[in-house]
Design an enzyme around this catalytic site. Structure first.
Site, PDB file in Angstrom:
ATOM      1  N   ASP A 168      16.576  -3.619  10.288  1.00 40.46           N
ATOM      2  CA  ASP A 168      15.970  -4.886   9.852  1.00 40.46           C
ATOM      3  C   ASP A 168      17.004  -6.010   9.976  1.00 40.46           C
ATOM      4  O   ASP A 168      18.063  -5.952   9.359  1.00 40.46           O
ATOM      5  CB  ASP A 168      15.504  -4.751   8.398  1.00 40.46           C
ATOM      6  CG  ASP A 168      14.593  -5.883   7.950  1.00 40.46           C
ATOM      7  OD1 ASP A 168      14.739  -6.999   8.481  1.00 40.46           O
ATOM      8  OD2 ASP A 168      13.757  -5.652   7.059  1.00 40.46           O
ATOM      9  N   SER A 196       8.742  -7.685   1.403  1.00 40.61           N
ATOM     10  CA  SER A 196       9.629  -8.767   1.819  1.00 40.61           C
ATOM     11  C   SER A 196       9.771  -9.800   0.694  1.00 40.61           C
ATOM     12  O   SER A 196      10.189  -9.462  -0.411  1.00 40.61           O
ATOM     13  CB  SER A 196       9.101  -9.397   3.110  1.00 40.61           C
ATOM     14  OG  SER A 196      10.008 -10.322   3.655  1.00 40.61           O
ATOM     15  N   HIS A 256      12.007  -5.344  10.565  1.00 45.21           N
ATOM     16  CA  HIS A 256      11.284  -5.943   9.450  1.00 45.21           C
ATOM     17  C   HIS A 256       9.771  -5.901   9.647  1.00 45.21           C
ATOM     18  O   HIS A 256       9.023  -5.650   8.700  1.00 45.21           O
ATOM     19  CB  HIS A 256      11.734  -7.394   9.275  1.00 45.21           C
ATOM     20  CG  HIS A 256      11.313  -8.000   7.968  1.00 45.21           C
ATOM     21  ND1 HIS A 256      11.857  -7.612   6.762  1.00 45.21           N
ATOM     22  CD2 HIS A 256      10.396  -8.966   7.677  1.00 45.21           C
ATOM     23  CE1 HIS A 256      11.304  -8.312   5.775  1.00 45.21           C
ATOM     24  NE2 HIS A 256      10.418  -9.132   6.304  1.00 45.21           N
TER      25      HIS A 256
END
Length: 274
Positions: free
Chosen positions: A200, A132, A236
Site C-alpha cells: 500500500d 482507509s 490500497h
C-alpha cells in the site's frame, strides 16, 4: 494550516451519481436520514437481514461515498450473512454541511444512536467497519463505547499526518493532525481485525502494523486477540473483495463463538448518553 489538512483529507467525489443511486434505495425502503449533533442531515443505507446476528456499521473510505459503496455493501451483507448500515459524512453525496474530523465523528455517533436506540440493536451485536479514512471515525467510536461487539479496520491510518509524512514529521505538525487513531486504539475494548496490503503506497502498511502492535499492549488483549491479515503484494485499492469479505465472515464467526453476540442485561445501559 488545519483547514488545509482538512481539505486535502476530504476530496469527496461528484454528488450526482450518489443522488441517483440513493434515490433507488429509497424506493426499496433502504434509505434513512439521520441528524447529527450539529443538526446536519445525512443519509444512510440500511440493508436489513431479519435473521442476522450482527449488524456492520460501515464507515467508507476517502474519495468515495455511500452511493459509490453500494456494491460492496450488498456483497458484504450477502457474504457475511449480516445486516449492514452505512452512513454518510457531512459534505459527501446528498449530506448537509462540510466534511471535517468533528463532523465525521458526529455522523458516526448519529449512526450508532440509530442502531442502538431507534432500531434497538444490542451494542454487542454491532460490529464497526472502517476502510482507509473511515478507520478514523471507526476507531474513535469504538474507543468511547466499550460494549461494541467488534471492529474491522481495512487499510487503517495511524493519523492523517503520520500517513502522509511519517512519525517524525508528525510531531512538528501535531496541532493540525486529524484522525489520531494511534492515540485511541489502546482504549478499544473489543476484538479487532486489521487487514492491510503490504504494498500500500497510499496508507503504508506500517500504519496497520503499528496499530496492531498498540492493540497488543491492551490489558485485555489476550482474551480477545485476533490475528491481523497482511495481504501480500496488495496495495490500497486492489485488496481482493472476496478475500476481505471472507476474513470478515470468519471474524463474525469468532465473535459469535466467544459470545459477543449474546444478549446481556447490563448492555442496554451502556449506549451513548443522548
Amino acid at each position: 494550516m488545519g483547514s488545509i489538512v482538512s481539505k486535502l483529507a476530504f476530496p469527496y467525489p461528484p454528488k450526482e451519481h450518489s443522488a441517483d443511486a440513493l434515490a433507488h434505495r429509497s424506493r426499496s425502503n433502504q434509505l434513512v436520514f439521520l441528524t447529527t449533533a450539529s443538526k446536519l442531515r445525512i443519509p444512510a443505507v440500511d440493508i436489513r437481514r431479519p435473521d442476522s446476528e450482527f449488524t456492520i456499521l460501515y464507515s467508507h473510505g476517502n474519495a468515495e461515498d455511500v452511493g459509490l459503496s453500494l456494491q460492496i455493501l450488498d456483497a458484504m451483507s450477502a457474504c457475511c450473512g449480516c445486516s449492514v448500515f452505512a452512513y454518510e459524512y457531512p459534505g459527501y453525496s446528498v449530506s448537509d454541511g462540510e466534511p471535517s474530523e468533528t463532523n465525521c465523528y458526529e455522523a458516526a455517533d448519529a449512526a450508532y444512536r440509530f442502531l442502538t436506540v431507534e432500531a434497538r440493536i444490542d451494542p454487542s451485536r454491532v460490529v464497526v467497519f472502517g476502510r482507509s479514512l473511515g478507520t478514523g471515525p471507526a476507531v474513535d467510536l469504538c474507543s468511547r463505547i466499550p460494549d461494541i461487539g467488534g471492529c474491522i479496520l481495512q487499510s487503517p491510518l495511524e493519523s492523517a499526518i503520520r500517513c502522509a509524512v511519517g512519525n517524525f514529521a508528525s510531531y512538528a505538525l501535531y496541532p493540525v493532525d486529524i484522525f489520531r487513531s494511534h492515540q485511541k486504539i489502546g482504549s478499544v475494548a473489543c476484538p479487532v481485525l486489521i487487514m492491510h496490503g503490504t504494498h500500500d503506497t497510499v496508507v503504508p502498511c506500517d500504519n496497520g502494523r503499528t496499530l496492531y502492535a498498540q492493540l497488543q499492549g491492551r490489558p485485555c488483549h489476550q482474551e480477545m486477540a485476533y490475528d491481523p491479515v497482511w495481504m501480500q503484494s496488495r496495495g490500497h485499492n486492489d485488496m481482493p473483495q472476496d478475500l476481505c469479505l471472507g476474513h470478515c465472515k470468519k471474524f463474525l464467526q469468532f465473535l459469535h463463538d466467544r459470545g459477543a453476540g449474546s444478549l446481556k442485561k447490563s448492555d442496554r445501559g451502556n449506549i451513548l448518553p443522548w
